[in-house]
Motif scaffolding. Structure first.
Motif, short mmCIF file in Angstrom:
data_model
loop_
_atom_site.label_atom_id
_atom_site.label_comp_id
_atom_site.label_asym_id
_atom_site.label_seq_id
_atom_site.Cartn_x
_atom_site.Cartn_y
_atom_site.Cartn_z
N UNK A 1 0.81 -1.21 0.00
CA UNK A 1 0.00 0.00 0.00
C UNK A 1 0.84 1.26 0.00
N UNK A 2 1.94 1.24 0.75
CA UNK A 2 2.85 2.39 0.79
C UNK A 2 3.45 2.65 -0.59
N UNK A 3 3.90 1.60 -1.24
CA UNK A 3 4.52 1.76 -2.56
C UNK A 3 3.50 2.22 -3.59
N UNK B 1 1.56 6.48 -7.01
CA UNK B 1 0.45 7.32 -7.45
C UNK B 1 0.76 8.79 -7.24
N UNK B 2 1.40 9.10 -6.10
CA UNK B 2 1.76 10.48 -5.81
C UNK B 2 2.80 11.01 -6.79
N UNK B 3 3.73 10.17 -7.18
CA UNK B 3 4.75 10.58 -8.14
C UNK B 3 4.15 10.92 -9.49
N UNK C 1 11.93 9.70 -18.67
CA UNK C 1 12.89 8.64 -18.37
C UNK C 1 13.15 8.57 -16.86
N UNK C 2 13.32 9.73 -16.24
CA UNK C 2 13.55 9.78 -14.79
C UNK C 2 12.35 9.22 -14.04
N UNK C 3 11.14 9.55 -14.49
CA UNK C 3 9.93 9.05 -13.84
C UNK C 3 9.85 7.53 -13.90
N UNK D 1 9.97 4.95 -10.69
CA UNK D 1 8.87 4.01 -10.50
C UNK D 1 9.39 2.57 -10.42
N UNK D 2 10.34 2.23 -11.28
CA UNK D 2 10.90 0.88 -11.26
C UNK D 2 11.66 0.61 -9.97
N UNK D 3 12.41 1.60 -9.50
CA UNK D 3 13.13 1.44 -8.23
C UNK D 3 12.15 1.19 -7.09
N UNK D 4 11.06 1.95 -7.07
CA UNK D 4 10.06 1.78 -6.02
C UNK D 4 9.43 0.39 -6.07
N UNK D 5 9.12 -0.08 -7.26
CA UNK D 5 8.50 -1.41 -7.39
C UNK D 5 9.46 -2.51 -6.98
#
Length: 233
Positions: A155-157, A162-164, A206-208, A212-216
């Motif tokens: 849920x945190x991720x 979503x916030x990003x 690209x940065x986004x 996102x991949x790092x977070x996942x």
């Protein structure tokens, strides 16, 4: 790869997005756990109404959510005027307002993940601990919380991601002010509106994707570690 060299303004947008998403996630977490538990275990009047309110941001257009926030938390809004007059807290056209908007937009995803994780817990384990004399707080801390921890992490991720990526609610509520409220989505939108801005938009896109991949990946690693600890115990 010179096209990947971000300008100072672009770095500001990246840092602000991470800051906003992190605060949105952290502040939402206690409320997400409480409401997730209430929806999973509670049997109270108005439960369906609460569930509908929580998930409303997923159904409404983001612009509508942002406009409602502006009406409520703006300087002339009932909540915003009260907070500014008594506590000096201002949300409209501030990064704190962006965090509020992002937190609200990501809140349903956080609550849903926690609720599903809680519903999957075997109640017999909690009942067994209770029969051994453990009080409800201790049962929650030692039995329930570790079991729902993967759902909390998920849920945190989801809330952070979503916030990003939130755009509609934030730009409606706090506008697109460089250095103050211009997050990654807003900066990308700005680049698409100016001649020759395609390269800048591509850089930030690209940065986004990378963030996102790092977070996942981080959520997957954390969930696996938690699962292994639970198996060992």
């Amino acid at each position: 790869m010179e096209w990947l060299d971000l300008s100072p303004d672009e770095w500001n947008a990246v840092r602000l997005s991470i800051k906003v998403a992190t605060w949105a996630m952290v502040v939402s977490l206690p409320f997400g756990i409480l409401i997730g538990l209430a929806l999973a275990r509670g049997t109270f009047w108005g439960k369906s109404v609460l569930n509908g309110i929580v998930h409303l941001p997923l159904i409404l257009p983001p612009v509508v959510t942002g406009y409602l926030l502006l009406l409520s938390f703006g300087r002339r809004g009932p909540v915003g005027a009260f907070l500014e007059e008594h506590f000096g807290i201002v949300f409209a056209f501030r990064w704190t307002g962006a965090a509020l908007a992002c937190g609200i937009m990501g809140f349903p995803l956080m609550v849903r993940a926690i609720r599903l994780s809680t519903e999957a817990v075997d109640r017999k384990l909690e009942a067994a601990a209770g029969t051994l004399g453990a009080n409800p707080v201790w049962v929650f801390a030692t039995i329930t919380l570790p079991l729902i921890l993967p759902g909390i992490i998920a849920g945190m991720i989801l809330s952070f991601a979503k916030a990003m990526g939130e755009f509609g609610a934030t730009i409606t509520f706090v506008s697109n002010i460089p250095g103050e409220t211009q997050t990654l989505p807003s900066a990308i939108y700005t680049f698409t509106q100016i001649p020759g801005g395609d390269i800048g938009a591509l850089r930030l896109t690209f940065v986004s994707v990378v963030i996102a991949m790092i977070a996942l990946v981080a959520s997957e690693v954390l969930a696996r570690r938690v699962g292994r600890r639970m198996d060992v115990e």
